[in-house]
Scaffold this motif. Structure first.
Motif, PDB file in Angstrom:
ATOM      1  N   HIS A  69      24.502  82.409 101.224  1.00  0.00           N
ATOM      2  CA  HIS A  69      23.891  83.148 102.331  1.00  0.00           C
ATOM      3  C   HIS A  69      22.400  83.382 102.071  1.00  0.00           C
ATOM      4  O   HIS A  69      21.569  83.230 102.965  1.00  0.00           O
ATOM      5  CB  HIS A  69      24.632  84.476 102.535  1.00  0.00           C
ATOM      6  N   VAL A  70      22.057  83.743 100.831  1.00  0.00           N
ATOM      7  CA  VAL A  70      20.653  83.962 100.469  1.00  0.00           C
ATOM      8  C   VAL A  70      19.848  82.689 100.717  1.00  0.00           C
ATOM      9  O   VAL A  70      18.770  82.714 101.307  1.00  0.00           O
ATOM     10  CB  VAL A  70      20.531  84.421  98.996  1.00  0.00           C
ATOM     11  N   LYS A  71      20.379  81.545 100.283  1.00  0.00           N
ATOM     12  CA  LYS A  71      19.682  80.268 100.491  1.00  0.00           C
ATOM     13  C   LYS A  71      19.560  79.951 101.974  1.00  0.00           C
ATOM     14  O   LYS A  71      18.512  79.483 102.432  1.00  0.00           O
ATOM     15  CB  LYS A  71      20.407  79.130  99.769  1.00  0.00           C
ATOM     16  N   GLU A 121      10.609  79.774  95.846  1.00  0.00           N
ATOM     17  CA  GLU A 121      11.150  79.702  94.488  1.00  0.00           C
ATOM     18  C   GLU A 121      12.552  80.280  94.476  1.00  0.00           C
ATOM     19  O   GLU A 121      12.827  81.216  95.220  1.00  0.00           O
ATOM     20  CB  GLU A 121      10.302  80.544  93.534  1.00  0.00           C
ATOM     21  N   GLY A 122      13.403  79.745  93.629  1.00  0.00           N
ATOM     22  CA  GLY A 122      14.719  80.316  93.418  1.00  0.00           C
ATOM     23  C   GLY A 122      15.831  79.695  94.243  1.00  0.00           C
ATOM     24  O   GLY A 122      16.953  80.178  94.236  1.00  0.00           O
ATOM     25  N   MET A 123      15.535  78.602  94.970  1.00  0.00           N
ATOM     26  CA  MET A 123      16.542  77.998  95.836  1.00  0.00           C
ATOM     27  C   MET A 123      17.693  77.371  95.052  1.00  0.00           C
ATOM     28  O   MET A 123      18.784  77.201  95.585  1.00  0.00           O
ATOM     29  CB  MET A 123      15.915  76.940  96.748  1.00  0.00           C
ATOM     30  N   ASP A 124      17.467  77.016  93.792  1.00  0.00           N
ATOM     31  CA  ASP A 124      18.546  76.386  93.025  1.00  0.00           C
ATOM     32  C   ASP A 124      19.737  77.323  92.848  1.00  0.00           C
ATOM     33  O   ASP A 124      20.864  76.968  93.141  1.00  0.00           O
ATOM     34  CB  ASP A 124      18.047  75.921  91.647  1.00  0.00           C
ATOM     35  N   VAL A 148       8.494  87.265 100.927  1.00  0.00           N
ATOM     36  CA  VAL A 148       9.858  87.594 101.334  1.00  0.00           C
ATOM     37  C   VAL A 148      10.760  87.440 100.118  1.00  0.00           C
ATOM     38  O   VAL A 148      10.814  86.373  99.508  1.00  0.00           O
ATOM     39  CB  VAL A 148      10.340  86.641 102.461  1.00  0.00           C
ATOM     40  N   HIS A 149      11.453  88.508  99.770  1.00  0.00           N
ATOM     41  CA  HIS A 149      12.391  88.500  98.644  1.00  0.00           C
ATOM     42  C   HIS A 149      13.800  88.586  99.209  1.00  0.00           C
ATOM     43  O   HIS A 149      14.129  89.568  99.879  1.00  0.00           O
ATOM     44  CB  HIS A 149      12.165  89.708  97.732  1.00  0.00           C
ATOM     45  N   LEU A 150      14.602  87.587  98.937  1.00  0.00           N
ATOM     46  CA  LEU A 150      15.983  87.567  99.409  1.00  0.00           C
ATOM     47  C   LEU A 150      16.900  87.591  98.184  1.00  0.00           C
ATOM     48  O   LEU A 150      16.753  86.755  97.292  1.00  0.00           O
ATOM     49  CB  LEU A 150      16.227  86.313 100.250  1.00  0.00           C
ATOM     50  N   PHE A 151      17.813  88.534  98.163  1.00  0.00           N
ATOM     51  CA  PHE A 151      18.651  88.758  96.983  1.00  0.00           C
ATOM     52  C   PHE A 151      20.130  88.746  97.318  1.00  0.00           C
ATOM     53  O   PHE A 151      20.515  89.130  98.423  1.00  0.00           O
ATOM     54  CB  PHE A 151      18.423  90.175  96.435  1.00  0.00           C
ATOM     55  N   ARG A 152      20.946  88.435  96.309  1.00  0.00           N
ATOM     56  CA  ARG A 152      22.333  88.874  96.346  1.00  0.00           C
ATOM     57  C   ARG A 152      22.289  90.368  96.013  1.00  0.00           C
ATOM     58  O   ARG A 152      21.455  90.792  95.210  1.00  0.00           O
ATOM     59  CB  ARG A 152      23.182  88.127  95.315  1.00  0.00           C
ATOM     60  N   PRO A 153      23.183  91.190  96.611  1.00  0.00           N
ATOM     61  CA  PRO A 153      23.073  92.647  96.449  1.00  0.00           C
ATOM     62  C   PRO A 153      23.019  93.120  95.000  1.00  0.00           C
ATOM     63  O   PRO A 153      22.214  93.986  94.662  1.00  0.00           O
ATOM     64  CB  PRO A 153      24.326  93.175  97.155  1.00  0.00           C
TER      65      PRO A 153
END
Length: 105
Positions: free
Chosen positions: A49-51, A70-73, A87-92
């Motif tokens: 979901h984050v990706k 960055e961090g798509m892997d 924009v920072h997208l995280f798992r909770p």
């Protein structure tokens, strides 16, 4: 740049919201740092979901020029950086661990 930073920020928030991103928080940080004007922080319920959220954001920005991601892997913490908007997208649980909101509050 076409469109001002404020309206692009609002578009990004709308895109995240429409794609079921949770706990969306926006900070105006232009007086606190040179790295960005706005920080947008949100959570997705899984790395997939984050990706997906990051992809939706990037798809909506593709008319503009340079977008860094960055961090798509792993999809635990994805950063999309664009024209002064970070924009920072995280798992909770990752968001909970890093607590980056507290840095900007």
């Amino acid at each position: 740049m076409n469109g001002d930073t404020e309206s692009i920020k609002n578009t990004i928030v709308d895109v995240i919201d429409q794609n079921k991103g949770q706990d969306i928080v926006t900070f105006d940080v232009q007086n606190k740092t040179v790295i960005a004007k706005y920080m947008i922080i949100a959570s997705g319920d899984s790395s997939r979901h984050v990706k997906a959220l990051a992809e939706h954001v990037m798809k909506n920005l593709k008319q503009y020029d340079k977008i860094d991601v960055e961090g798509m892997d792993e999809g635990n913490w994805v950063i999309v950086n664009f024209q002064g908007i970070m924009v920072h997208l995280f798992r909770p649980e990752v968001r909970e661990y890093y607590k980056i909101e507290e840095l900007w509050n």
